[in-house]
Scaffold this motif. Structure first.
Motif, PDB file in Angstrom:
ATOM      1  N   ILE A  58      -6.481 -14.675   1.388  1.00 19.30           N
ATOM      2  CA  ILE A  58      -7.572 -13.924   2.015  1.00 19.30           C
ATOM      3  C   ILE A  58      -8.640 -13.651   0.976  1.00 19.30           C
ATOM      4  O   ILE A  58      -8.334 -13.251  -0.149  1.00 19.30           O
ATOM      5  CB  ILE A  58      -7.051 -12.612   2.610  1.00 19.30           C
ATOM      6  CG1 ILE A  58      -6.056 -12.908   3.725  1.00 19.30           C
ATOM      7  CG2 ILE A  58      -8.177 -11.741   3.106  1.00 19.30           C
ATOM      8  CD1 ILE A  58      -5.386 -11.686   4.295  1.00 19.30           C
ATOM      9  N   ASP A  59      -9.869 -13.835   1.359  1.00 24.32           N
ATOM     10  CA  ASP A  59     -10.995 -13.539   0.484  1.00 24.32           C
ATOM     11  C   ASP A  59     -11.191 -12.026   0.466  1.00 24.32           C
ATOM     12  O   ASP A  59     -11.490 -11.433   1.501  1.00 24.32           O
ATOM     13  CB  ASP A  59     -12.252 -14.251   1.003  1.00 24.32           C
ATOM     14  CG  ASP A  59     -13.463 -14.002   0.134  1.00 24.32           C
ATOM     15  OD1 ASP A  59     -13.327 -13.381  -0.940  1.00 24.32           O
ATOM     16  OD2 ASP A  59     -14.560 -14.432   0.537  1.00 24.32           O
ATOM     17  N   PRO A  60     -11.005 -11.348  -0.697  1.00 22.05           N
ATOM     18  CA  PRO A  60     -11.116  -9.894  -0.756  1.00 22.05           C
ATOM     19  C   PRO A  60     -12.478  -9.368  -0.290  1.00 22.05           C
ATOM     20  O   PRO A  60     -12.581  -8.242   0.181  1.00 22.05           O
ATOM     21  CB  PRO A  60     -10.905  -9.559  -2.235  1.00 22.05           C
ATOM     22  CG  PRO A  60     -10.257 -10.741  -2.830  1.00 22.05           C
ATOM     23  CD  PRO A  60     -10.651 -11.913  -1.981  1.00 22.05           C
ATOM     24  N   SER A  61     -13.508 -10.165  -0.392  1.00 20.26           N
ATOM     25  CA  SER A  61     -14.837  -9.697   0.010  1.00 20.26           C
ATOM     26  C   SER A  61     -14.957  -9.562   1.529  1.00 20.26           C
ATOM     27  O   SER A  61     -15.899  -8.944   2.014  1.00 20.26           O
ATOM     28  CB  SER A  61     -15.917 -10.639  -0.523  1.00 20.26           C
ATOM     29  OG  SER A  61     -15.824 -11.897   0.113  1.00 20.26           O
ATOM     30  N   THR A  62     -14.007 -10.116   2.279  1.00 15.55           N
ATOM     31  CA  THR A  62     -14.067 -10.025   3.741  1.00 15.55           C
ATOM     32  C   THR A  62     -13.214  -8.880   4.283  1.00 15.55           C
ATOM     33  O   THR A  62     -13.156  -8.674   5.488  1.00 15.55           O
ATOM     34  CB  THR A  62     -13.596 -11.340   4.387  1.00 15.55           C
ATOM     35  OG1 THR A  62     -12.223 -11.551   4.053  1.00 15.55           O
ATOM     36  CG2 THR A  62     -14.437 -12.511   3.937  1.00 15.55           C
ATOM     37  N   LEU A  63     -12.546  -8.117   3.409  1.00 15.34           N
ATOM     38  CA  LEU A  63     -11.682  -7.021   3.837  1.00 15.34           C
ATOM     39  C   LEU A  63     -12.463  -5.716   3.940  1.00 15.34           C
ATOM     40  O   LEU A  63     -13.605  -5.622   3.516  1.00 15.34           O
ATOM     41  CB  LEU A  63     -10.548  -6.836   2.826  1.00 15.34           C
ATOM     42  CG  LEU A  63      -9.599  -8.006   2.658  1.00 15.34           C
ATOM     43  CD1 LEU A  63      -8.626  -7.730   1.524  1.00 15.34           C
ATOM     44  CD2 LEU A  63      -8.835  -8.279   3.944  1.00 15.34           C
ATOM     45  N   GLY A  64     -11.782  -4.688   4.475  1.00 17.53           N
ATOM     46  CA  GLY A  64     -12.334  -3.345   4.433  1.00 17.53           C
ATOM     47  C   GLY A  64     -12.293  -2.853   2.998  1.00 17.53           C
ATOM     48  O   GLY A  64     -11.542  -3.373   2.171  1.00 17.53           O
ATOM     49  N   SER A  65     -13.098  -1.841   2.690  1.00 17.63           N
ATOM     50  CA  SER A  65     -13.145  -1.340   1.320  1.00 17.63           C
ATOM     51  C   SER A  65     -13.400   0.159   1.321  1.00 17.63           C
ATOM     52  O   SER A  65     -14.351   0.630   1.950  1.00 17.63           O
ATOM     53  CB  SER A  65     -14.247  -2.066   0.543  1.00 17.63           C
ATOM     54  OG  SER A  65     -14.375  -1.531  -0.751  1.00 17.63           O
ATOM     55  N   PHE A  66     -12.558   0.920   0.602  1.00 24.62           N
ATOM     56  CA  PHE A  66     -12.751   2.361   0.475  1.00 24.62           C
ATOM     57  C   PHE A  66     -13.880   2.654  -0.498  1.00 24.62           C
ATOM     58  O   PHE A  66     -13.966   2.047  -1.560  1.00 24.62           O
ATOM     59  CB  PHE A  66     -11.494   3.032  -0.099  1.00 24.62           C
ATOM     60  CG  PHE A  66     -10.371   3.179   0.876  1.00 24.62           C
ATOM     61  CD1 PHE A  66     -10.502   3.980   1.994  1.00 24.62           C
ATOM     62  CD2 PHE A  66      -9.151   2.561   0.642  1.00 24.62           C
ATOM     63  CE1 PHE A  66      -9.449   4.146   2.879  1.00 24.62           C
ATOM     64  CE2 PHE A  66      -8.098   2.722   1.516  1.00 24.62           C
ATOM     65  CZ  PHE A  66      -8.246   3.513   2.636  1.00 24.62           C
ATOM     66  N   ILE A 100      -5.959   1.963   7.981  1.00 21.87           N
ATOM     67  CA  ILE A 100      -4.951   2.599   7.127  1.00 21.87           C
ATOM     68  C   ILE A 100      -3.611   2.451   7.845  1.00 21.87           C
ATOM     69  O   ILE A 100      -3.426   2.971   8.942  1.00 21.87           O
ATOM     70  CB  ILE A 100      -5.281   4.084   6.890  1.00 21.87           C
ATOM     71  CG1 ILE A 100      -6.614   4.214   6.145  1.00 21.87           C
ATOM     72  CG2 ILE A 100      -4.150   4.762   6.123  1.00 21.87           C
ATOM     73  CD1 ILE A 100      -7.105   5.641   5.995  1.00 21.87           C
ATOM     74  N   SER A 101      -2.695   1.720   7.236  1.00 23.23           N
ATOM     75  CA  SER A 101      -1.402   1.484   7.879  1.00 23.23           C
ATOM     76  C   SER A 101      -0.382   2.566   7.539  1.00 23.23           C
ATOM     77  O   SER A 101       0.523   2.828   8.333  1.00 23.23           O
ATOM     78  CB  SER A 101      -0.855   0.112   7.504  1.00 23.23           C
ATOM     79  OG  SER A 101      -0.738  -0.007   6.107  1.00 23.23           O
ATOM     80  N   ASN A 102      -0.536   3.212   6.379  1.00 23.19           N
ATOM     81  CA  ASN A 102       0.417   4.251   6.001  1.00 23.19           C
ATOM     82  C   ASN A 102      -0.152   5.084   4.864  1.00 23.19           C
ATOM     83  O   ASN A 102      -0.914   4.578   4.038  1.00 23.19           O
ATOM     84  CB  ASN A 102       1.744   3.627   5.555  1.00 23.19           C
ATOM     85  CG  ASN A 102       2.829   4.660   5.359  1.00 23.19           C
ATOM     86  OD1 ASN A 102       2.876   5.676   6.044  1.00 23.19           O
ATOM     87  ND2 ASN A 102       3.712   4.409   4.414  1.00 23.19           N
ATOM     88  N   ILE A 103       0.227   6.359   4.845  1.00 26.16           N
ATOM     89  CA  ILE A 103      -0.058   7.226   3.711  1.00 26.16           C
ATOM     90  C   ILE A 103       1.227   7.967   3.400  1.00 26.16           C
ATOM     91  O   ILE A 103       1.857   8.529   4.297  1.00 26.16           O
ATOM     92  CB  ILE A 103      -1.204   8.224   3.988  1.00 26.16           C
ATOM     93  CG1 ILE A 103      -2.510   7.469   4.205  1.00 26.16           C
ATOM     94  CG2 ILE A 103      -1.341   9.200   2.834  1.00 26.16           C
ATOM     95  CD1 ILE A 103      -3.734   8.356   4.345  1.00 26.16           C
ATOM     96  N   GLN A 104       1.616   7.958   2.129  1.00 23.39           N
ATOM     97  CA  GLN A 104       2.850   8.602   1.729  1.00 23.39           C
ATOM     98  C   GLN A 104       2.567   9.592   0.608  1.00 23.39           C
ATOM     99  O   GLN A 104       1.873   9.267  -0.356  1.00 23.39           O
ATOM    100  CB  GLN A 104       3.858   7.556   1.266  1.00 23.39           C
ATOM    101  CG  GLN A 104       5.227   8.104   1.063  1.00 23.39           C
ATOM    102  CD  GLN A 104       6.272   7.016   1.132  1.00 23.39           C
ATOM    103  OE1 GLN A 104       5.970   5.849   1.271  1.00 23.39           O
ATOM    104  NE2 GLN A 104       7.515   7.411   1.026  1.00 23.39           N
ATOM    105  N   ALA A 148      -3.583   0.141   2.977  1.00 21.08           N
ATOM    106  CA  ALA A 148      -4.596  -0.280   3.952  1.00 21.08           C
ATOM    107  C   ALA A 148      -4.928  -1.755   3.746  1.00 21.08           C
ATOM    108  O   ALA A 148      -4.492  -2.375   2.780  1.00 21.08           O
ATOM    109  CB  ALA A 148      -5.856   0.572   3.788  1.00 21.08           C
ATOM    110  N   ASN A 149      -5.745  -2.289   4.651  1.00 16.60           N
ATOM    111  CA  ASN A 149      -6.168  -3.691   4.556  1.00 16.60           C
ATOM    112  C   ASN A 149      -7.371  -3.804   3.610  1.00 16.60           C
ATOM    113  O   ASN A 149      -8.450  -4.222   3.973  1.00 16.60           O
ATOM    114  CB  ASN A 149      -6.506  -4.260   5.938  1.00 16.60           C
ATOM    115  CG  ASN A 149      -7.679  -3.562   6.594  1.00 16.60           C
ATOM    116  OD1 ASN A 149      -7.960  -2.393   6.333  1.00 16.60           O
ATOM    117  ND2 ASN A 149      -8.384  -4.277   7.455  1.00 16.60           N
ATOM    118  N   THR A 150      -7.131  -3.408   2.366  1.00 13.42           N
ATOM    119  CA  THR A 150      -8.155  -3.441   1.320  1.00 13.42           C
ATOM    120  C   THR A 150      -7.636  -4.267   0.159  1.00 13.42           C
ATOM    121  O   THR A 150      -6.479  -4.665   0.137  1.00 13.42           O
ATOM    122  CB  THR A 150      -8.467  -2.010   0.838  1.00 13.42           C
ATOM    123  OG1 THR A 150      -7.249  -1.406   0.372  1.00 13.42           O
ATOM    124  CG2 THR A 150      -9.066  -1.161   1.939  1.00 13.42           C
TER     125      THR A 150
END
Length: 178
Positions: A58-66, A100-104, A148-150
């Motif tokens: 996956i190209d990181p530039s196409t992902l979501g970003s915090f 965001i898939s999970n926060i722990q 997350a998907n970042t």
């Protein structure tokens, strides 16, 4: 005359044994190569099971970003038993919806809550962190780990501060006069 043939027999026997040893060495080397090939095939099969599909990178530039306003919050000094809450606000600075898939939390004293729906590019979301100082004393630094998907897929937020204990005992040293 009998004894004259002994060296000839000995020479013929040693040539026979020598040729057998050479053939055996060749067979052993051939078998070792076959075993090495089988082990290599088995290791590569174990590394990638036959039912696994190849996945493109996956190209990181196409992902979501915090893009957080802050990654750490100092709550200062509080008394033991107080609950501190802080909201970490962020913007999706990427090109895809951020999920965001999970926060722990790092411990049971910290409770996270977050924006559950996908955050579109350019939109904002939040991560609310509550820290309960009951039973805590001294310097504290609880964290929450966000998956997350970042890129990278893991982000950590941190609270820090000091918890004073509630002691009702006298701070005098030595025996107490009546």
């Amino acid at each position: 005359m009998k004894y004259l043939f002994l060296p000839a027999i000995f020479l013929a026997g040693s040539l026979f044994v020598s040729s057998c040893e050479t053939k055996n060495k060749e067979k052993i080397a051939e078998l070792e190569q076959k075993i090495a090939k089988l082990e290599e095939d088995q290791n590569s099969a174990m590394a990638k099971p036959s039912n696994v599909q190849s996945v493109a990178k996956i190209d990181p530039s196409t992902l979501g970003s915090f893009k957080f306003d802050e990654m750490e919050y100092d709550f200062g000094t509080i008394n033991q038993g107080k609950v501190v809450e802080h909201i970490f606000k962020f913007k999706n600075d990427g090109k895809s919806p951020l999920v965001i898939s999970n926060i722990q939390a790092s411990c049971g004293c910290t409770t996270p809550d977050w924006t559950k729906e996908p955050i579109k590019p350019g939109e904002e979301g939040h991560v609310k962190v509550s820290f309960n100082s009951a039973g805590k004393a001294g310097a504290q630094s609880p964290t929450v780990t966000i998956t997350a998907n970042t890129s990278p897929s893991v982000t950590r937020l941190k609270l820090k501060g000091t918890v004073n204990t509630n002691t009702t005992a006298s701070k005098t040293v030595g025996p107490v006069k009546k």
